[in-house]
Design an enzyme around this catalytic site. Structure first.
Site, short mmCIF file in Angstrom:
data_model
loop_
_atom_site.label_atom_id
_atom_site.label_comp_id
_atom_site.label_asym_id
_atom_site.label_seq_id
_atom_site.Cartn_x
_atom_site.Cartn_y
_atom_site.Cartn_z
CG HIS A 88 -1.98 1.01 1.09
ND1 HIS A 88 -1.71 2.39 1.34
CD2 HIS A 88 -3.24 0.84 0.89
CE1 HIS A 88 -2.87 2.90 1.06
NE2 HIS A 88 -3.95 1.93 0.67
CD GLU A 157 -5.56 1.55 -3.03
OE1 GLU A 157 -6.89 1.48 -2.58
OE2 GLU A 157 -4.72 1.43 -2.09
P1 13P Z 1 -9.89 6.41 -0.09
O1 13P Z 1 -11.20 5.60 -0.48
O2 13P Z 1 -9.97 6.95 1.38
O3 13P Z 1 -9.46 7.25 -1.08
O4 13P Z 1 -8.55 5.16 -0.04
C1 13P Z 1 -8.21 4.46 -0.79
C2 13P Z 1 -7.23 3.20 -0.27
O5 13P Z 1 -6.12 3.80 0.02
C3 13P Z 1 -7.77 2.01 0.06
O6 13P Z 1 -6.62 1.29 0.13
#
Ligand code: 13P
Length: 229
Positions: A88, A157
């Site tokens: 992450h 992400e």
């Molecule tokens: P948000 O949905 O708060 O933007 O976060 C996404 C995330 O990092 C999920 O792992």
């Protein structure tokens, strides 16, 4: 579709338990083929029964030992947890995990048969350089990672979309997922400011196999709505 909730450093043991109890009543009508994952903070890990998978946000690559502040395999095994998030961007950026460290962690949990949700994502300055730079950056985040691992799920992400309220556009998600799918024959989730108002549109994009939701998953109504909508 896969619907995954990453609580990050939110919710307590008590509120996670209440959340899961409520969630299970709300998702009774979910499509049988859809899968739901919850990643609560480590203190809320426990054994639950129900049609969802509980995963760890992080763990150290050891059975047990002298790793102050970390949890290892032994602590996950207590609750039969076999799913973990690795890579992450918050762990890469804030906790300073390097690609080499992440690859080592990946290999360890792979060797123990874990299902791994492996996260990748580019910062804004790379996105601004265009799609070629984005792909170069994202593919570099697979260095040392066995992308043929059968229990691998990838989450794209973009860092600039996480917690900012500004999701990537459908066109950006579509082109990035399409490009990633050329290298990756694995389920591919999108994460970054997913909320009830945009979740339906995002899951309808070709190449999106599910969602990894942060802030908007903290409220059970909001997360359940995305699953059953
Ligand atoms: P948000 O949905 O708060 O933007 O976060 C996404 C995330 O990092 C999920 O792992």
């Amino acid at each position: 579709m896969i619907f995954a909730a990453n609580f990050k450093t939110n919710h307590t043991r008590a509120s996670t338990k209440a959340y899961i109890e409520t969630l299970l009543t709300k998702i009774i009508t979910k499509r049988a083929e859809d899968k739901v994952y919850i990643f609560p903070p480590a203190t809320a890990l426990d054994q639950f029964s129900g049609d969802f998978i509980l995963g760890a946000q992080n763990a150290y690559m050891a059975q047990n030992g002298a790793f102050t502040g970390e949890i290892g395999l032994e602590q996950l095994e207590e609750f039969e947890i076999k799913t973990i998030l690795i890579g992450h961007s918050e762990r890469r950026e804030i906790l300073r995990e390097t690609q080499a460290f992440i690859a080592e962690k990946f290999a360890y949990f792979q060797s123990h048969g874990f299902e791994i949700i492996y996260c990748i994502g580019e910062p804004l300055e790379i996105r601004q350089q265009g799609q070629h730079s984005v792909m170069e950056y994202l593919l570099s985040q697979f260095e040392g990672i066995d992308i043929s691992y059968e229990k691998l799920i990838v989450a794209y992400e973009p860092i600039w979309a996480i917690g900012t309220g500004r999701s990537a556009t459908s066109a950006e998600i579509a082109s990035t997922h399409e490009a990633l799918k050329k290298t990756l024959q694995k389920p591919l989730l999108y994460g970054g400011s997913v909320k009830p108002e945009n979740s339906k549109e995002i899951i309808s994009i070709r190449g999106v196999d599910g969602l990894l939701v942060g802030s908007a998953s903290l409220d059970v109504e909001s997360f359940a709505g995305m699953i059953t909508d």
